[in-house]
Design a protein around this motif. Structure first.
Motif, PDB file in Angstrom:
ATOM      1  N   VAL A   1      -1.133  -6.692  -5.411  1.00 52.32           N
ATOM      2  CA  VAL A   1      -0.846  -5.265  -5.301  1.00 52.32           C
ATOM      3  C   VAL A   1      -1.864  -4.684  -6.433  1.00 52.32           C
ATOM      4  O   VAL A   1      -2.554  -3.430  -7.160  1.00 52.32           O
TER       5      VAL A   1
ATOM      6  N   LEU B   1      -3.362  -1.192  -6.748  1.00 52.98           N
ATOM      7  CA  LEU B   1      -2.314  -0.348  -6.674  1.00 52.98           C
ATOM      8  C   LEU B   1      -1.960  -0.046  -7.716  1.00 52.98           C
ATOM      9  O   LEU B   1      -1.412   0.725  -8.176  1.00 52.98           O
TER      10      LEU B   1
ATOM     11  N   THR C   1       1.267  -1.447   0.241  1.00 58.68           N
ATOM     12  CA  THR C   1      -0.284  -0.077   0.315  1.00 58.68           C
ATOM     13  C   THR C   1       0.531   1.131  -0.223  1.00 58.68           C
ATOM     14  O   THR C   1       2.229   0.848   0.554  1.00 58.68           O
ATOM     15  N   LYS C   2       0.854   2.458  -0.367  1.00 61.86           N
ATOM     16  CA  LYS C   2       0.898   3.572  -0.406  1.00 61.86           C
ATOM     17  C   LYS C   2       0.866   4.287   0.613  1.00 61.86           C
ATOM     18  O   LYS C   2      -0.477   4.181   1.540  1.00 61.86           O
TER      19      LYS C   2
END
Ligand SMILES: Cc1cc2nc3c(=O)[nH]c(=O)nc-3n(C[C@H](O)[C@H](O)[C@H](O)COP(=O)(O)OP(=O)(O)OC[C@H]3O[C@@H](n4cnc5c(N)ncnc54)[C@H](O)[C@@H]3O)c2cc1C
Length: 308
Positions: free
Chosen positions: A247, A250, A87-88
Motif C-alpha cells: 500500500v 496509497l 489501488t483506488k
C-alpha cells in the motif's frame, strides 16, 4: 461485484474483524495468506484472554475455526492468497493478489501485521525460541531468576529490559553503537537498577549453546576484541518490519513503514481505508491489542458504511 469490506490478514486482527463483519452482515471478503499471525511460532501462549495456555498452532486453528463458522451469505474467505497491490478506482478499491485475482470493495481493513527484524549472528536461527526470543511479554517470565541479555538500545529494548528486571537475576543490554536511541528518562530509570548492565559498540557474532542458549559471543567494534557473555536467554528488540509494501504510495506510512492511524477509530489518512494491529503505528504489540483494535475499526467501518 463490489464487497462492502475487504480485510487483509489472518492474524488476531484480521480474524477478529472477519467475525464481527459477518455478524454485522457486511458483504465481506477476508484475504489470508496464512492463519494465526506472528505468534504461530510460539510453543505456548499464556495471555490470550479466556485460554490459560495454548500453542501458536492451536491459536491459528482456533482463528480459522471461528472465522469459518461465520462464513456464509455475508462473509467469504480467500485462503493461501497474498495481496500484492491495493489501488483506488473511483469510489472503490481494487485488491490484487499474487495469483492474479482482483477484488473490488467499498472499504479496506489492513490487518497485515509485521515481522520482527531478526539478528543474523551465527546460530541465531538454530536457537530461535530455544532461548533466543523475539517477544518479552510473551516468554520473559520463563526466564525468572536467570541471567539474560537484551539486544537493542531503542525504547523497545529498554522497555523489555524493564520488564525482565522484575524477575530475572540480571539483565545485560547490548547496544550496537555508543549511544542509546531510547528516551533519556527511560534509559536513566532502567540503568538505576543494580541488576542492570550495558555493553556498547557491539556486534553479536555467535549464539552459543547445546539444546538451549547458554551465551553469546560479541565483538567490541571500537577495539575489535571478542568476548563471551554467559546468559540463559537472549531477547531481541532490533525493530519490526511492517507488511505494508503493497500500500506504499496509497496510504501514508511513518518513517519505518507503519500505517499512520487515528487511534480513536483506526482510520488511516485515506478515506475508506482502516488499519489495525501490528501494521499500524501503535506503541504496543500483543494479540489481544490487535484483536481489540480490529474490532474498533469494524465498528467504525460499519458506522461509515451505514451513514453514507
Ligand atoms: C515470536 C512472537 C511471539 C509472540 N507471542 C505473543 C504472545 O504470547 N502473546 C501475545 O499477546 N502476543 C504475542 N506476540 C505478538 C503478537 O503475535 C502480535 O502482536 C500479533 O500477532 C499482531 O497481530 P496482527 O493481526 O496485527 O498481525 P500478524 O499476527 O502479523 O498477522 C498478520 C496476518 O496478515 C497476513 N498477511 C501479511 N501480509 C499479507 C498479504 N500481503 N496478503 C495477505 N495476508 C497477509 C499474515 O500471513 C498474517 O496472517 C508475539 C510475537 C512474536 C513475534
Amino acid at each position: 461485484m463490489t464487497y462492502d469490506l475487504i480485510i487483509i490478514g489472518g492474524g488476531p486482527a484480521g480474524s477478529a474483524a472477519a467475525v464481527y463483519a459477518a455478524r454485522k452482515r457486511l458483504k465481506t471478503l477476508l484475504v489470508v495468506s496464512e492463519w494465526g499471525g506472528q505468534s504461530i511460532v510460539s510453543e505456548q501462549i499464556y495471555n490470550w484472554i479466556g485460554t490459560p495456555a495454548l500453542s501458536g498452532n492451536e491459536l491459528a486453528e482456533n482463528f480459522k475455526k471461528h472465522v469459518m463458522a461465520n462464513v456464509g451469505d455475508s462473509l467469504e474467505v480467500s485462503e493461501a492468497e497474498k495481496v500484492v497491490g491495493v489501488t483506488k478506482v473511483e469510489n472503490t478499491f481494487s485488491v490484487k493478489t499474487e495469483s492474479g485475482k482482483e477484488f473490488l470493495s467499498k472499504t479496506i481493513l489492513m490487518a497485515s501485521g509485521s515481522g520482527r527484524r531478526k539478528i543474523t549472528a551465527k546460530n541465531a536461527d538454530k536457537f530461535e525460541n530455544k532461548g533466543l526470543i523475539y517477544c518479552v511479554s510473551c516468554d520473559g517470565p520463563l526466564f525468572a531468576d536467570m541471567d539474560v541479555a537484551v539486544i537493542g538500545g531503542g525504547n523497545a529494548g529498554f522497555e523489555s529490559a524493564a520488564q525482565l528486571l522484575a524477575y530475572c537475576k540480571s539483565v545485560t543490554l547490548i547496544n550496537r553503537s555508543d549511544t542509546f536511541k531510547a528516551d533519556e528518562v527511560t534509559v536513566e530509570k532502567v540503568l538505576q537498577n543494580p541488576k542492570m548492565a550495558t555493553i556498547k559498540n557491539t556486534e553479536i557474532l555467535e549464539i552459543k549453546g547445546d539444546q538451549f542458549v547458554e551465551g553469546l559471543v560479541y565483538k567490541n567494534t571500537a577495539t575489535g576484541v571478542e568476548s563471551e557473555l554467559k546468559v540463559s536467554g537472549i531477547f531481541v528488540e532490533v525493530g519490526q518490519i511492517p507488511n505494508t509494501d503493497f500500500v506504499k504510495g496509497l496510504v501514508p506510512l511513518d518513517e519505518i513503514g507503519r500505517i499512520k492511524i487515528n487511534t480513536w477509530n483506526q482510520k488511516t489518512e485515506v478515506p475508506g481505508i482502516w488499519a489495525a494491529g501490528d501494521c499500524t503505528n501503535v506503541l504496543y504489540h500483543q494479540n489481544n491489542i490487535a484483536a481489540g483494535d480490529a474490532v474498533r475499526a469494524l465498528e467504525d467501518i460499519y458506522l461509515d458504511l451505514k451513514t453514507r
